[in-house]
Design an enzyme around this catalytic site. Sequence first.
Site, PDB file in Angstrom:
ATOM      1  N   GLU A 430       0.826  -1.223   0.000  1.00 44.08           N
ATOM      2  CA  GLU A 430       0.000   0.000   0.000  1.00 44.08           C
ATOM      3  C   GLU A 430       0.856   1.267   0.000  1.00 44.08           C
ATOM      4  OE1 GLU A 430      -2.887  -0.293  -0.782  1.00 44.08           O
ATOM      5  OE2 GLU A 430      -3.340  -2.358  -0.267  1.00 44.08           O
ATOM      6  N   GLY A 431       1.998   1.199  -0.641  1.00 45.32           N
ATOM      7  CA  GLY A 431       2.930   2.323  -0.679  1.00 45.32           C
ATOM      8  C   GLY A 431       3.974   2.164   0.397  1.00 45.32           C
TER       9      GLY A 431
END
Length: 573
Positions: A430-431
């Site tokens: 998610e980053g």
Amino acid sequence: MYNYIPPIDDYRFLLTRVLGFDTAMSALGQDVDADLAATVLEEAGRMCAERLHPINREGDEHGSRLVDGAVQTPPGFADAYRDFADAGWASLSADPAYGGQGLPFILQLWLDEMFSATNLSFGLFFGLTRGACEAIAAHASDDLKAAYLPKMVSGEWTGAMALTESGAGTDLALLKTKAVPAADGSYAVTGQKIFISSGDHDFGGNIVHLVLARLPDAPPGVKGISLFLVPKYLPDGARNAMSVGALEQKMGIHAQPTCVMNYDGATGWLVGEPHRGLAAMFTMMNAERLMVGIQGLGVAGAAYQQAAGYARERLQGRSADGARGPVTIIEHADVRRMLLNIRAFVEAGRALAGWTALQLDRAHRHPDAAERAEADAFVALLTPVVKAAFTDFGFESAVQAQQVFGGHGYIREWGMEQYVRDARIAQIYEGTNGVQAMDLVGRKLALGGGAVVERFFDLVSGDLDAADAPLTAGAVREALGLLRDVTSSLQGASVNAAGAAAVDYLRLFALVSMGWMWVRMESAAAQGDTPLEQAKLAVARFFVDRMLPQTKGLAVAIQTGEASMMALAPDAF
């Protein structure tokens, strides 16, 4: 391993004494009070402890498997999923318009904490589905909403997010998946995606993939990306042209099926506007980033419970005065240091997560538009902090809890090495946390021309001035001053200067934010003398004495700039 104990007493303390839950719900016109909220969390915790914790280790050892092109989850997972869905836990905070219960998001976030504490791999199925629902609700056509959201909200169907390709990870501008329009208004989606959590399973029901792809006339870069809803099963019940090419062989979360997905002209429908898919997908990603942060918190809390239980029983060494021995290792200062490091993060993190969740409810439900806008801006500001700092502290906590066990922490018997392996992914997906730090420094500090972060600092400062917290308020005020100073120095900084400072800055921001929560908790705990309140005061003192001083070193490092970081020539590495 020791049985998992849901932190219901702590939740109740935060709801009633620290976060002003009843007042917040009243302002939003919600007929939910702290007693009801605690009751809901208690039941959720009971199910997590009784159903998920016992199958966590077997899930890790067995893993999900690909058999004849279909995913088989570990024993007990499918039954547990159906039980949780049937009991309504999939729809806890979802929109009642699609069958959701519409309960406050704080309950959802703390349920995610208990999911993550008892079975991180399992909790991802519900979390990803919820994020997909939010993206569909915000951007899809009314027909798609009506066709997919009710069954996804109920948990009968699940969701997955398909962004990453082998050559396009963080840099989504490089993705190659194509979507060709068909005469009936659908699209034929062709390409391969990797790292797709919950891409397939054996729970029954449909699996709704949200896939980023390019239309034939798409401009280059991220401005040419569109979002498509691609279900495993089409409306007529036929299997779509998509398949699992492989399961990723991973360091941790073995029970979670992380798939290589092949889309071979799969039928999909456009979500939102053409070439605006990244904005639509970020609706899902921002929701997932909060969830991932809570994964770090949940693993840390679970690892703490195991390590504290072990430390109270394990006999090693003699007492500090040499008069007794062997003694339980909880008497040794270094063991206490590790346990208190974890606990000071977990309890402050739980409070900060709760405060952020209340802001999310305020952003969605407050009758005043200005209040909604301010709350939404605070959530945007804190999302990278929660995601990155909680997962960094969460992994560090898992390692320290493992260290409490000594050699026993390195073998499988006690389960501590699984916490370390499982926690590691949360810093990446998610980053990555470096990307989160750059988002904070490069984008979030600039929100409202810098007014949002200043408003947040003013809010914290006002709480510090009003608090009855002699142990913590002065030290946190000093740390806030450091944070204000470095924030001013970074606004308008060059790309390299921002990149050099970003990770240290995010940790500094997180420590001050957690210190703020400790001020609130000390103020509340000072009003009584229960064991919980006395423990809060002791841990607050530890946080100020042993963790908050990190802010001084971080501020010094940030102020040195990028020169030493950029001095070494690339070919010298």
